[in-house]
Structure formats: C-alpha cells, structure tokens
Design an enzyme around this catalytic site. Structure first.
Site, PDB file in Angstrom:
ATOM      1  CD  GLU A 258      -2.677   1.328   0.280  1.00 48.17           C
ATOM      2  OE1 GLU A 258      -3.631   0.538  -0.263  1.00 48.17           O
ATOM      3  OE2 GLU A 258      -2.670   2.392  -0.511  1.00 48.17           O
TER       4      GLU A 258
ATOM      5  NE  ARG B 297      -0.041  10.968  -1.553  1.00 44.82           N
ATOM      6  CZ  ARG B 297      -0.661  12.077  -2.323  1.00 44.82           C
ATOM      7  NH1 ARG B 297       0.078  13.126  -2.563  1.00 44.82           N
ATOM      8  NH2 ARG B 297      -1.894  11.968  -2.915  1.00 44.82           N
TER       9      ARG B 297
ATOM     10  CG  ASN C 270       7.822   4.328   2.706  1.00 43.82           C
ATOM     11  OD1 ASN C 270       7.358   4.996   1.925  1.00 43.82           O
ATOM     12  ND2 ASN C 270       6.917   3.765   3.714  1.00 43.82           N
TER      13      ASN C 270
ATOM     14  N   GLY D  83      13.384  21.047   7.154  1.00 41.09           N
ATOM     15  CA  GLY D  83      12.838  21.421   8.539  1.00 41.09           C
ATOM     16  C   GLY D  83      12.861  20.487   9.528  1.00 41.09           C
TER      17      GLY D  83
ATOM     18  N   GLY E 118       8.464  11.904  10.188  1.00 40.26           N
ATOM     19  CA  GLY E 118       8.115  10.926  11.365  1.00 40.26           C
ATOM     20  C   GLY E 118       6.757  10.155  10.923  1.00 40.26           C
TER      21      GLY E 118
ATOM     22  CB  CYS F 203       4.984   4.698   7.134  1.00 37.61           C
ATOM     23  SG  CYS F 203       3.410   4.099   7.301  1.00 37.61           S
TER      24      CYS F 203
HETATM   25  P1  NAD Z   1      -2.589   0.860  12.730  1.00 40.92           P
HETATM   26  O1  NAD Z   1      -1.895   0.773  14.071  1.00 40.92           O
HETATM   27  O2  NAD Z   1      -3.476   2.032  12.621  1.00 40.92           O
HETATM   28  O3  NAD Z   1      -3.464  -0.291  12.418  1.00 40.92           O
HETATM   29  C1  NAD Z   1      -3.432  -1.478  12.538  1.00 40.92           C
HETATM   30  C2  NAD Z   1      -4.555  -2.396  13.175  1.00 40.92           C
HETATM   31  O4  NAD Z   1      -4.358  -3.667  13.184  1.00 40.92           O
HETATM   32  C3  NAD Z   1      -4.873  -1.951  14.527  1.00 40.92           C
HETATM   33  O5  NAD Z   1      -6.285  -1.367  14.409  1.00 40.92           O
HETATM   34  C4  NAD Z   1      -4.847  -3.116  15.370  1.00 40.92           C
HETATM   35  O6  NAD Z   1      -5.753  -3.364  16.423  1.00 40.92           O
HETATM   36  C5  NAD Z   1      -5.148  -4.210  13.917  1.00 40.92           C
HETATM   37  N1  NAD Z   1      -4.709  -5.541  14.580  1.00 40.92           N
HETATM   38  C6  NAD Z   1      -3.466  -6.113  14.996  1.00 40.92           C
HETATM   39  N2  NAD Z   1      -3.529  -7.517  15.166  1.00 40.92           N
HETATM   40  C7  NAD Z   1      -4.599  -7.873  14.714  1.00 40.92           C
HETATM   41  C8  NAD Z   1      -5.269  -8.960  14.354  1.00 40.92           C
HETATM   42  N3  NAD Z   1      -4.434 -10.157  14.586  1.00 40.92           N
HETATM   43  N4  NAD Z   1      -6.487  -9.224  13.762  1.00 40.92           N
HETATM   44  C9  NAD Z   1      -7.112  -8.219  13.435  1.00 40.92           C
HETATM   45  N5  NAD Z   1      -6.467  -6.763  13.410  1.00 40.92           N
HETATM   46  C10 NAD Z   1      -5.670  -6.785  14.156  1.00 40.92           C
HETATM   47  O7  NAD Z   1      -1.385   1.033  11.642  1.00 40.92           O
HETATM   48  P2  NAD Z   1      -1.299   1.277   9.977  1.00 40.92           P
HETATM   49  O8  NAD Z   1      -0.976   2.622  10.086  1.00 40.92           O
HETATM   50  O9  NAD Z   1      -2.820   1.041   9.664  1.00 40.92           O
HETATM   51  O10 NAD Z   1      -0.579   0.221   9.364  1.00 40.92           O
HETATM   52  C11 NAD Z   1      -0.819  -0.983   9.065  1.00 40.92           C
HETATM   53  C12 NAD Z   1       0.111  -1.397   8.092  1.00 40.92           C
HETATM   54  O11 NAD Z   1       0.017  -0.652   6.966  1.00 40.92           O
HETATM   55  C13 NAD Z   1       1.677  -1.333   8.485  1.00 40.92           C
HETATM   56  O12 NAD Z   1       2.397  -2.451   8.079  1.00 40.92           O
HETATM   57  C14 NAD Z   1       2.156  -0.046   8.018  1.00 40.92           C
HETATM   58  O13 NAD Z   1       3.411   0.037   7.554  1.00 40.92           O
HETATM   59  C15 NAD Z   1       1.165  -0.263   6.582  1.00 40.92           C
HETATM   60  N6  NAD Z   1       1.052   1.089   5.744  1.00 40.92           N
HETATM   61  C16 NAD Z   1       0.389   2.133   6.524  1.00 40.92           C
HETATM   62  C17 NAD Z   1       0.243   3.319   5.687  1.00 40.92           C
HETATM   63  C18 NAD Z   1       0.046   4.558   6.704  1.00 40.92           C
HETATM   64  O14 NAD Z   1       0.007   5.400   6.100  1.00 40.92           O
HETATM   65  N7  NAD Z   1      -0.525   4.537   7.815  1.00 40.92           N
HETATM   66  C19 NAD Z   1       0.634   3.409   4.517  1.00 40.92           C
HETATM   67  C20 NAD Z   1       1.058   2.120   3.910  1.00 40.92           C
HETATM   68  C21 NAD Z   1       1.380   0.996   4.450  1.00 40.92           C
END
Ligand code: NAD
Length: 436
Positions: free
Chosen positions: A146, A149, A210, A255, A259, A262
């Site tokens: 994914e 942003r 990234n 800047g 943070g 990710c």
């Molecule tokens: P987050 O912490 O907001 O969400 C993760 C969710 O997973 C939480 O709600 C947690 O309760 C849930 N979870 C954990 N274990 C679980 C299980 N066994 N069954 C069901 N749910 C479970 O994290 P995020 O920011 O959404 O990131 C998730 C992944 O996506 C990471 O690997 C991150 O690197 C990747 N990612 C995030 C973004 C971003 O901008 N946030 C962008 C690209 C990729």
C-alpha cells in the site's frame, strides 16, 4: 465481490470503506473492540479527509460492516491483511507478530481459490513464509503493498498512482492477479499501472519507495546543516536544484524532518533485514538518513533556546502542530510532538495546539498543555514554533495578527513554511531551518 479486511487502522479502515465505495461487499475485522464499535456506528476512529463520508455511505448501503469476529471473513473471496508491523520493542526490525496472528486466525476460514492479499509493510521474505502457512487451505497469497499517504488516504486508495501485485509462479498466481484487477476495477479501467511481480520484488518496492523518500528529506536536511555553518539559505538551494527535472522540488523541504507510523520504522526495518541477508552495507546509508532526521529535532530545540537568550526555562512557548504532518491526527513518532516534549523537558511552559491531533497527543503526553483554539494558544507566548504545516498556521496566520496575541516576537519556523521577510517586517525575530 465479497471482501474482508483484517486490521482496521489507518490503512485498513480506509481500505475497507474505499472498497465498499467502489461497489464491493466488505467486512472489516479488528481485534480492537473500541475501534470496531466506532466504525460500526459509522464514526471514523481517526481524522482522515473523506473517510467519514465513505464510511457513512458504506454502512447505509449495507455493503460495509465491521466486527471483531474473524469468522465473518468466511465466504469472502479476497482477504486483505492490513494489520500493524511496528518496530520491535527491542531492536530496529519489524514486529511481525500481528501479521502472523492475522494469518493464523484467518486460516480456518479460508477456502480453496480464495485470495489473501497482504498490504502491511513487511520485510522481504515474509510473503514466501506466509504463503507456505496458508498453502494447505488452497488459498493463494498475493503481496499488494500500500502506498497511500495519510491525509490523502481515501483518494490514494480509490485512485492510486500504481498497483503492485507480488504473486507466486503458476496458474494460481495468475488467477489471483486477475482477481485483484477485478477488485481495483475503477483504477484498472483508468489504465493505472498494474505491476505484476514476484513476492520479493513487491515487498521491496514498498520499502525502497519509503527509503527513497526518507533519503530525499534527509538529503536536504543535511544541506540545511551545511547551510547553517556557511550562511547559505537551504530553501533557495532546494528551489535551484529542484528545477532540474532529474531532481525535482518535491520532498526537498528542509525542516524538522519526517516522522509518522511508516518512514522511521520502515527504514530501520529495511536496514535490519538487509543485515540479516548479509547485505547490511547496501543500505547502511539509511542509518545516516535516520540520524540526520533525528538531529533536526534537536536543532529546532537549540534554535529556540538560542533565540530566547540561552534558556527556555519558564518561557511560554506555543507549538503550532502535534501531528507528524498536516491533514492527519497521527502522532506516531511525530517530530512536532518530540520538539514540544524536549522543550517541556528544558523547563519551558509549552502550549500545543493542533486542529486534529490533540486527543492523540494528550493520550501520549498527558502532562503537556493543550489548547484547541489557535489564537488562545498564541496568547501571551514568548515564542512561537511552526512544526506542522497545517494551513491554519502556515498560510492563514499572518505575522501581524500573531503579534496582537503574543508577548514576545520570536518565530521559529521548523518547516520553513513562513515568509521570512513578512515575519521580519512585522517585527518578529524569525529563525528558519538552514536559513540565515
Ligand atoms: P494501525 O496501527 O493504525 O492499524 C493496525 C490495526 O491492526 C490496529 O487497529 C490493530 O488493532 C489491528 N490488528 C492487530 N492485530 C490484529 C489481528 N490479529 N487481527 C485483526 N486486527 C489486528 O497501523 P496502520 O498505519 O494502519 O498500518 C498498518 C500497516 O500498513 C503497517 O504495516 C504499515 O506499515 C502499513 N502502511 C501504513 C500506511 C499509513 O499511512 N498508515 C501506508 C502504507 C502502509
């Protein structure tokens, strides 16, 4: 198509709602019952522009539901995995326990022909390992990283700039890729690049992207460090090199650095994985990228101390922004909040304001002072710090208006977002990052 999304955080909740918005029947599953309750009521559990609308629509249409019971994933044709992969508590590698638990929990509900699509950011080699674990069910694993942003997550999910599918060799992999194309039908119809590759490449595409973005930010921040000892202006430098189309101006904003949930953990996990693979030296520069980034937070603190005459003790400092970037309430590894905490640690009387992130910031640092209204936050301040580029602070706050509220006239521009000449003309002592 019937779809399940396991993990409903910043990635998963948006993905679930966006998939429903393009016509799929979606169930989102998360172990966090509070989050599931909110989502089920149609309430976005975090701030993300456009999410509330598609959540409300999806639930009203009956196509979108949420539960903490993984059994609800049963019967879905595609299961997206979007659980967290945070940095391990000890060490810099990724913690894969949530991904492993999600896959193991899902296994009893998988049928032959189902597609499991991994979206979490994982170390290269993870997909091959997980594919073996689900092989007995007859389901096929694809790795579908994914690139959304935060702040633009809904748009990026519905209309991504590219789609990547890492598939296993053979007919099952080809079939899974075509199912994924059907899932993303609006983007595919628009000829969005759809890159089919092997697992390792798909996993690496995400961390390489990234790593590149983090490196670009730290590159310009390294130039800021040089500018600071030579009297040069890094913003002019960035403009000048940015005109070269091979370089480009984006992500060259010097800047207080990057943070969020990710970039920091992803570059650390990448470096750790490279070391496991015996190729640590190939990405050892990422350690430097990380170090430059963290130094900028300290620089902003030092700049403030110097600007206030060598001590911030008992000085009233207003910090504009807590989220790691605008249009988000995410405070994970937020440089803005870090700077505020450090100033507080030096004895300053810190007041933090943010249009969206105060509840999250308060949960993390309950001892700090938070004020919702920008002008109230500015009142009687000795110094003002811009640390998150929300429009409210960067564009809509005039130096003349700010001067009617504050006691002091010290402006620290941690994002180089303000017009230095305008602030100086209004009587402020203006300090930028990497600027004279
Ligand atoms: P987050 O912490 O907001 O969400 C993760 C969710 O997973 C939480 O709600 C947690 O309760 C849930 N979870 C954990 N274990 C679980 C299980 N066994 N069954 C069901 N749910 C479970 O994290 P995020 O920011 O959404 O990131 C998730 C992944 O996506 C990471 O690997 C991150 O690197 C990747 N990612 C995030 C973004 C971003 O901008 N946030 C962008 C690209 C990729």
């Amino acid at each position: 198509m019937r779809i399940s999304v396991i993990g409903c955080g910043y990635l998963g909740a948006v993905h679930a709602a966006a998939m429903a918005s393009i016509g799929h029947e979606v169930v989102g599953v998360d172990v966090d019952v509070k989050k599931i309750d909110m989502l089920s009521r149609g309430e976005a559990p975090f701030f993300e522009p456009g999410l509330q609308e598609i959540l409300t629509e999806g639930i009203a249409s009956g196509r979108l539901s949420f539960t903490s019971d993984l059994a609800a994933a049963s019967g879905a044709q595609v299961h997206f995995i979007g659980v967290g992969t945070p940095q391990q508590k000890e060490g810099s590698a990724a913690d894969l326990t949530y991904v492993d638990a999600a896959i193991d929990g899902l296994r009893p509900f998988l049928r032959a022909g189902d597609v499991v699509a991994g979206k979490s950011t994982v170390p290269v080699g993870t997909a091959a390992r997980l594919a073996e674990r689900i092989a007995p069910t007859g389901a096929t694993l694809v790795w579908n990283p994914e690139f959304l942003r935060e702040g633009w997550a809904v748009q990026d999910t519905v209309d991504p700039d590219r789609l990547v599918a890492g598939i296993p060799a053979g007919a099952a992999g080809e079939r899974a890729a075509s199912i994924l194309r059907a899932v993303y039908h609006p983007a595919v119809a628009k000829d969005t690049p759809f890159i089919v590759t092997d697992y390792a490449t798909a996993e690496l595409v995400k961390v390489a992207a990234n790593a590149f973005l983090a490196t670009k930010i730290s590159f310009i921040n390294a130039m800021a460090e040089i500018a600071e000892v030579t009297g040069a202006d890094v913003t002019q430098l960035a403009d000048a090199i940015g005109h070269d189309v091979r370089i480009g101006r984006r992500f060259l904003g010097a800047g207080i650095g990057f943070g969020g949930g990710c970039l920091p953990k992803d570059i650390r996990a990448f470096a750790a994985r490279a070391e496991e693979l015996g190729r640590g030296e190939s990405v050892s520069f990422l350690r430097e990228v990380d170090a430059i980034n963290l130094r900028r937070r300290e620089r902003a603190v030092q700049l403030t101390v110097d600007a206030l005459g060598g001590s911030v003790f008992t000085k009233r400092i207003t910090v504009l922004g807590a989220a790691f970037k605008p249009h988000s309430d995410d405070v994970r590894d937020s440089p803005a909040l870090d700077v505020a905490v450090r100033l507080h640690g030096l004895g300053a009387s810190v007041t933090i304001t943010d249009p969206a992130a105060i509840p999250n910031a308060r949960r993390l640092h309950p001892h700090l002072n938070y004020v919702t209204d920008r002008d109230d936050a500015l009142r009687d301040a000795d110094a003002v710090l811009l640390v998150t580029e929300w429009d409210e602070y960067r564009r809509e706050l005039s130096p003349e208006h700010a001067a009617t509220l504050t006691t002091g006239r010290v402006a620290i521009d941690g994002r180089n977002g303000w017009d230095a000449a305008a602030w100086r003309a209004a009587g402020w002592a203006y300090y930028g990052m990497g600027r004279p």
